[in-house]
Enzyme design. Sequence first.
Site, PDB file in Angstrom:
ATOM      1  N   GLY A  11       0.809  -1.218   0.000  1.00 50.53           N
ATOM      2  CA  GLY A  11       0.000   0.000   0.000  1.00 50.53           C
ATOM      3  C   GLY A  11       0.843   1.268   0.000  1.00 50.53           C
ATOM      4  O   GLY A  11       0.542   2.249  -0.689  1.00 50.53           O
ATOM      5  N   ASN A  12       1.925   1.220   0.776  1.00 51.39           N
ATOM      6  CA  ASN A  12       2.788   2.369   0.951  1.00 51.39           C
ATOM      7  C   ASN A  12       3.474   2.850  -0.332  1.00 51.39           C
ATOM      8  O   ASN A  12       3.865   4.012  -0.432  1.00 51.39           O
ATOM      9  CB  ASN A  12       3.846   1.976   1.999  1.00 51.39           C
ATOM     10  CG  ASN A  12       4.633   3.150   2.480  1.00 51.39           C
ATOM     11  OD1 ASN A  12       4.054   4.159   2.860  1.00 51.39           O
ATOM     12  ND2 ASN A  12       5.946   3.026   2.449  1.00 51.39           N
ATOM     13  N   LYS A 129     -11.902 -10.736   6.144  1.00 52.21           N
ATOM     14  CA  LYS A 129     -11.158  -9.561   5.669  1.00 52.21           C
ATOM     15  C   LYS A 129     -12.052  -8.318   5.713  1.00 52.21           C
ATOM     16  O   LYS A 129     -13.010  -8.199   4.952  1.00 52.21           O
ATOM     17  CB  LYS A 129     -10.694  -9.843   4.234  1.00 52.21           C
ATOM     18  CG  LYS A 129     -10.024  -8.698   3.551  1.00 52.21           C
ATOM     19  CD  LYS A 129      -8.562  -8.615   3.881  1.00 52.21           C
ATOM     20  CE  LYS A 129      -7.934  -7.378   3.263  1.00 52.21           C
ATOM     21  NZ  LYS A 129      -6.712  -6.962   3.934  1.00 52.21           N
ATOM     22  N   LYS A 213      -2.908 -10.076  -1.838  1.00 50.60           N
ATOM     23  CA  LYS A 213      -2.077  -9.773  -3.004  1.00 50.60           C
ATOM     24  C   LYS A 213      -0.694 -10.437  -2.946  1.00 50.60           C
ATOM     25  O   LYS A 213      -0.118 -10.743  -3.985  1.00 50.60           O
ATOM     26  CB  LYS A 213      -1.939  -8.258  -3.205  1.00 50.60           C
ATOM     27  CG  LYS A 213      -1.054  -7.544  -2.199  1.00 50.60           C
ATOM     28  CD  LYS A 213       0.200  -7.040  -2.846  1.00 50.60           C
ATOM     29  CE  LYS A 213       1.188  -6.375  -1.913  1.00 50.60           C
ATOM     30  NZ  LYS A 213       1.098  -6.420  -0.494  1.00 50.60           N
ATOM     31  N   LYS A 275       2.717 -12.259   3.854  1.00 48.57           N
ATOM     32  CA  LYS A 275       3.980 -11.996   3.154  1.00 48.57           C
ATOM     33  C   LYS A 275       4.976 -13.133   3.386  1.00 48.57           C
ATOM     34  O   LYS A 275       5.619 -13.615   2.452  1.00 48.57           O
ATOM     35  CB  LYS A 275       4.596 -10.672   3.621  1.00 48.57           C
ATOM     36  CG  LYS A 275       3.757  -9.476   3.235  1.00 48.57           C
ATOM     37  CD  LYS A 275       4.380  -8.176   3.699  1.00 48.57           C
ATOM     38  CE  LYS A 275       3.340  -7.088   3.783  1.00 48.57           C
ATOM     39  NZ  LYS A 275       2.556  -6.886   2.551  1.00 48.57           N
TER      40      LYS A 275
HETATM   41  P1  ADP Z   1       1.477  -3.705   2.670  1.00 50.38           P
HETATM   42  O1  ADP Z   1       0.389  -2.698   2.624  1.00 50.38           O
HETATM   43  O2  ADP Z   1       2.815  -3.157   2.321  1.00 50.38           O
HETATM   44  O3  ADP Z   1       1.168  -4.963   1.937  1.00 50.38           O
HETATM   45  P2  ADP Z   1       0.871  -4.389   5.464  1.00 50.38           P
HETATM   46  O4  ADP Z   1       0.570  -3.102   6.139  1.00 50.38           O
HETATM   47  O5  ADP Z   1      -0.238  -5.283   5.144  1.00 50.38           O
HETATM   48  O6  ADP Z   1       1.739  -4.098   4.181  1.00 50.38           O
HETATM   49  O7  ADP Z   1       1.965  -5.223   6.304  1.00 50.38           O
HETATM   50  C1  ADP Z   1       3.170  -4.614   6.748  1.00 50.38           C
HETATM   51  C2  ADP Z   1       3.070  -4.353   8.232  1.00 50.38           C
HETATM   52  O8  ADP Z   1       3.120  -5.609   8.949  1.00 50.38           O
HETATM   53  C3  ADP Z   1       4.196  -3.578   8.851  1.00 50.38           C
HETATM   54  O9  ADP Z   1       3.989  -2.185   8.733  1.00 50.38           O
HETATM   55  C4  ADP Z   1       4.170  -4.027  10.322  1.00 50.38           C
HETATM   56  O10 ADP Z   1       3.540  -3.055  11.122  1.00 50.38           O
HETATM   57  C5  ADP Z   1       3.306  -5.280  10.312  1.00 50.38           C
HETATM   58  N1  ADP Z   1       3.872  -6.439  11.011  1.00 50.38           N
HETATM   59  C6  ADP Z   1       3.130  -7.333  11.707  1.00 50.38           C
HETATM   60  N2  ADP Z   1       3.885  -8.298  12.218  1.00 50.38           N
HETATM   61  C7  ADP Z   1       5.163  -8.044  11.841  1.00 50.38           C
HETATM   62  C8  ADP Z   1       6.409  -8.702  12.066  1.00 50.38           C
HETATM   63  N3  ADP Z   1       6.483  -9.830  12.772  1.00 50.38           N
HETATM   64  N4  ADP Z   1       7.515  -8.164  11.513  1.00 50.38           N
HETATM   65  C9  ADP Z   1       7.452  -7.025  10.792  1.00 50.38           C
HETATM   66  N5  ADP Z   1       6.291  -6.361  10.547  1.00 50.38           N
HETATM   67  C10 ADP Z   1       5.159  -6.861  11.060  1.00 50.38           C
HETATM   68 MG    MG Z   2      -0.459  -1.629   4.580  1.00 45.28          MG
END
Ligand code: ADP
Ligand code: MG
Length: 315
Positions: A11-12, A129, A213, A275
């Site tokens: 998203g970022n 979700k 995704k 992820k």
């Molecule tokens: P994106 O939008 O990039 O797909 P998300 O916001 O869904 O990403 O996921 C990334 C987030 O996951 C990070 O900002 C962090 O806050 C969170 N997170 C949760 N658990 C962990 C972990 N064990 N290690 C690192 N980040 C984590």
């Molecule tokens: Mg996000």
Amino acid sequence: MAETIVVALGGNAIKSASEAGNYGQQLARVQESMAAVARLIALGYHVVITHGNGPQVGDILLQQEAAKEQVPSMPMDVCGAESQGQIGYMIQQALGNALRRHRLTRPVCTVLTQVLVYADDPAFANPSKPIGPFYSASQGEAMRAKGYTIIEDAGRGYRRVVPSPQPREIIEIKVIRALIQRSAIVVCSGGGGVPVLRDEDGQLCGVEAVIDKDLAGALLATQLEADRLLILTDVANAAINFRQPDQQDLGRISPAEARQYIEQGQFAKGSMLPKVLAAVRFAESAPGRSAHITRIENALAALKGEAGTMVAAET
Ligand code: ADP
Ligand code: MG
């Protein structure tokens, strides 16, 4: 030989969390992200792009909600398709411009992608979700009466939840491959792809669900026989004991180690868990494949094994 890399943008990379996300802001963010992707392409990597759509599809649902008395609302699958077009357009234009600055004239195109899910996926019995706007208790009740699944979301209000089934097959994989062979940079499977079901006669039909995704990205990378899956998010590493005094950022780990951490519950559902799971699935899909989780700024360093979390079998 040049490596093929599936880049999954979080998203970022499209909308900064600290901004409202008007068009100018989103475009500027996409341009920054595409400058980084163009550098990878200029170095000779064959790049395929996929991306999230959470904030954008959320906004589309909010617009529908606001205008529902004037304009008929569209189902989730159509909203997902809309968001693929919207984001794909910005990426296509921004990446094309960034490549021209490198004197590269590679075609960039978006493939509106459907992703097959199975009707018997257990996710359909357990929608999890959260999507779209927050509702008051009474609005939530009215939505429930219409047949939607509504939950109370962490004290912030009521929200619709949809199933998040496993991706099984990228329907447009052949056309994606053909475009890549013609040296196009393809943007596909955006938002995890539009989830579709297939009936006994082979007919496809959209379904109200959201595919993760990163999991769709792992399937895409596997079906393309890519060398690497590069998952770009807003943290430099996946970590264990996340946000605790003894947090430990993970560097290179094997799929087996990653699975152990998953079993320990080290990664949050809906954010880091998919992820790491995507990374494991891809790394296990064939020998020599690696998956990387990091920030976009560290993309190149991650590919060199100098930054981020890398999931790869020991050689
Ligand atoms: P994106 O939008 O990039 O797909 P998300 O916001 O869904 O990403 O996921 C990334 C987030 O996951 C990070 O900002 C962090 O806050 C969170 N997170 C949760 N658990 C962990 C972990 N064990 N290690 C690192 N980040 C984590
Ligand atoms: Mg996000």
